[in-house]
Scaffold this motif. Structure first.
Motif, mmCIF file in Angstrom:
data_model
loop_
_atom_site.group_PDB
_atom_site.id
_atom_site.type_symbol
_atom_site.label_atom_id
_atom_site.label_comp_id
_atom_site.label_asym_id
_atom_site.label_seq_id
_atom_site.Cartn_x
_atom_site.Cartn_y
_atom_site.Cartn_z
ATOM 1 N N UNK A 1 -45.074 -62.258 -118.662
ATOM 2 C CA UNK A 1 -45.638 -62.344 -117.310
ATOM 3 C C UNK A 1 -44.515 -62.039 -116.338
ATOM 4 N N UNK A 2 -44.791 -61.135 -115.390
ATOM 5 C CA UNK A 2 -43.746 -60.770 -114.424
ATOM 6 C C UNK A 2 -44.315 -60.829 -113.005
ATOM 7 N N UNK A 3 -43.842 -61.793 -112.249
ATOM 8 C CA UNK A 3 -44.261 -61.984 -110.844
ATOM 9 C C UNK A 3 -45.784 -61.985 -110.712
ATOM 10 N N UNK A 4 -46.402 -62.793 -111.525
ATOM 11 C CA UNK A 4 -47.860 -62.828 -111.548
ATOM 12 C C UNK A 4 -48.397 -63.856 -110.548
ATOM 13 N N UNK A 5 -49.332 -63.386 -109.738
ATOM 14 C CA UNK A 5 -50.053 -64.255 -108.802
ATOM 15 C C UNK A 5 -51.543 -64.154 -109.129
ATOM 16 N N UNK B 1 -43.329 -66.112 -114.010
ATOM 17 C CA UNK B 1 -42.460 -65.264 -114.839
ATOM 18 C C UNK B 1 -42.286 -65.977 -116.163
ATOM 19 N N UNK B 2 -42.644 -65.299 -117.210
ATOM 20 C CA UNK B 2 -42.698 -65.973 -118.510
ATOM 21 C C UNK B 2 -42.513 -64.951 -119.611
ATOM 22 N N UNK B 3 -41.692 -65.285 -120.593
ATOM 23 C CA UNK B 3 -41.529 -64.410 -121.759
ATOM 24 C C UNK B 3 -41.646 -65.247 -123.016
ATOM 25 N N UNK B 4 -42.528 -64.822 -123.911
ATOM 26 C CA UNK B 4 -42.678 -65.498 -125.196
ATOM 27 C C UNK B 4 -42.382 -64.464 -126.276
ATOM 28 N N UNK B 5 -41.389 -64.745 -127.079
ATOM 29 C CA UNK B 5 -40.999 -63.790 -128.118
ATOM 30 C C UNK B 5 -41.937 -63.893 -129.303
ATOM 31 N N UNK B 6 -41.910 -62.872 -130.144
ATOM 32 C CA UNK B 6 -42.757 -62.850 -131.341
ATOM 33 C C UNK B 6 -42.372 -64.010 -132.248
ATOM 34 N N UNK B 7 -43.376 -64.719 -132.712
ATOM 35 C CA UNK B 7 -43.139 -65.823 -133.638
ATOM 36 C C UNK B 7 -42.800 -67.139 -132.955
#
Lengths: 218, 306
Positions: A4-8, A22-28
């Motif tokens: 997620x990048x600058x999501x409103x 702003x959110x990053x979830x890696x594989x696994x």
């Protein structure tokens, strides 16, 4: 895997459900999203499962840009993910086996393969002896396990669960979380939205907290 | 892709869970189609009758008194050039009179010796129509023949022909109006049935969307179900029409036999029955498609108002 990048997300009112996510979830990875009711967890869930689009910002899940996805492509995206709801969402006039097999029927698998995969997944979730039962003949925990089995049978890259233990007692909730952890250990990215802090604390997995539409790490 | 087995199971489940809706839709649709099929049968048979009678129609073309042979020959040529007749037969006065007395002598025997009466009977051409000539064209044809040189009068049983044509035409128009209204009504019946089932199965639609079914996959079982409803209704309607046909056939047997109509009135041929069933099925499937065109515009559709 999930970004997620600058999501409103703003609803008419205006209601600012999500602000600058702003959110990053890696594989696994295994991620919990916690927060009180109305914090924005379900909105996050709806955006990730392509039931809604962001007002602005970029969302990428399993290689699909969800902020730009067309209605035609949504079904193909949903085949890449598994979704579990709080209220199970099972078909009441079909057996447990038929409910679980539904994603494979949609994908066009032949009956022998479907049968083999259903047997396999029933063993994982511990419902082998409930094959021919109907949803109204099994318990809440068994229903949720059926929903999980249906979400996993097509081997998705990402499993998204919105309050999967919301209707279950503590013991059953733990059972469900154990299944999620088992799935995660096999490589599936798991994303669980919940307001049950006890489960999160016992699990020890990464946790993100949503409050008033803003996300933060705890 | 969801297969025929899934569709059939879907239809069976739908009938089990919504038996009342399905049966009432079936009843109304079958009744409507029975009326449509029966009406259509009635006026195709009437048309067949008109064509049959038309092929046996004769016209009497009465010649002017003392017409010269050259003018008569010219008239004959004109009649032949019209290309409307399969036979043109000349009846001179004597033949016409003999024919008259053959039928009427016991009622008016004194006319046999009356020279003045004999002079009143004109010679004529009796023309038999080609099969292609329709009853409704006779009036125009008679008018054209009247304009030919040497023709005094034309007779073809105007009154009953005109009345019968008007009658058949009225049946035609009324029948098509009723058929149109009933078919339109049938669309509503099928549409209501399918919509009611879709609403009842909203949860299933949502779950199918959830697991990645495309819009066509979701629509297909309902279109199939609509087709099945149309198919079964058509079959019932064909059987019911046949029963009605047999009933009227038995009731009118003596009359039909007397009029020589037995060989003309008939039920649909096998290929016509197949066509009716196909049309009924397509009607069902087509209406269902119109009802489920926007089936996934519910909660799971992408919200474009971002």
């Amino acid at each position: 895997m999930i970004e997620f990048s600058h999501v409103y997300k703003t609803y008419p009112g205006p209601i600012h459900a999500l602000k600058n996510i702003n959110l990053t979830v890696e594989k696994g990875e295994f991620i919990y999203i916690t927060g009180p009711s109305g914090a924005g967890k379900t909105t996050l869930f709806r955006l990730m499962s392509a039931f809604d689009k962001p007002s602005s910002g970029n969302i990428s899940v399993a290689g699909y840009a969800l902020d730009q996805i067309t209605e035609k492509d949504v079904p193909y995206y949903r085949r890449k993910i598994g979704v579990v709801f709080q209220d199970f969402r099972l078909l009441s006039d079909q057996t447990i086996a038929e409910n679980i097999a539904l994603p494979l029927k949609v994908l066009g698998y032949k009956q022998p393969i479907i049968r083999a995969r259903v047997d396999e997944i029933l063993e994982i979730v511990g419902l082998t002896d409930r094959l021919d039962f109907y949803p109204n003949q099994i318990s809440g925990g068994e229903k949720q396990r059926t929903a999980i089995a249906r979400a996993l049978i097509h081997q998705p890259d990402v499993l998204i669960a919105d309050e999967p233990t919301g209707n279950l007692d503590p013991d059953l909730s733990l059972e469900i979380i154990n299944i999620f952890e088992q799935i995660n250990s096999e490589g599936t990215t798991v994303f669980v939205a919940t307001h049950d802090i006890n489960i999160v604390n016992k699990s020890g997995k990464k946790r993100l907290h949503v409050q008033n539409g803003i996300i933060g790490t705890l | 892709m969801l297969n025929i087995d899934y569709f059939l199971k879907s239809v069976v489940r739908s009938w089990k869970n919504h038996l009342t809706i399905q049966l009432s839709s079936l009843l109304v649709l079958s009744s409507a189609l029975t009326i449509v099929f029966s009406f259509y049968l009635v006026f195709t048979n009437l048309e067949r009758l008109v064509v049959s009678w038309g092929s046996d129609l004769e016209m009497n073309v009465y010649l002017e008194d003392s017409i010269e042979p050259s003018r008569q020959a010219s008239l004959l040529k004109s009649l032949e050039e019209m290309d409307k007749f399969k036979e043109i037969r000349y009846l001179d006065r004597k033949t016409t009179t003999d024919g008259f007395f053959k039928k009427m002598s016991k009622y008016v025997p004194e006319f046999k010796e009356d020279n003045e009466f004999l002079n009143m009977v004109p010679s004529s051409y009796v023309v038999k129509m080609l099969p292609a000539i329709k009853v409704e064209d006779l009036s125009t044809l008679a008018t054209n023949i009247m304009r030919l040189d040497g023709v005094d009068d034309v007779s073809y049983g105007q009154e009953w022909i005109t009345n019968f044509s008007v009658f058949v035409s009225a049946i035609h128009k009324t029948g098509w109006t009723i058929i149109f209204i009933l078919l339109f009504g049938s669309l509503f019946v099928i549409g209501y049935s399918i919509k009611a089932i879709v609403i009842q199965r909203k949860e299933e639609v949502e779950i199918l969307e959830l697991v990645g079914a495309t819009a066509n996959m979701i629509r297909a079982p309902y279109i199939f179900e609509g087709g099945i409803l149309g198919l079964i209704s058509s079959l019932i309607a064909v059987v019911a029409s046949y029963v009605l046909y047999q009933l009227q056939d038995r009731l009118l047997l003596s009359e039909i036999g007397l009029w020589g109509l037995a060989g003309i009135f008939r039920f649909y041929q096998w290929y016509e029955v197949m066509l009716l069933i196909v049309v009924g099925s397509l009607l069902g499937a087509g209406t269902a498609y119109l009802c489920v065109k926007k089936i996934n515009s519910g909660w799971a559709v992408l919200n474009e108002k971002a």
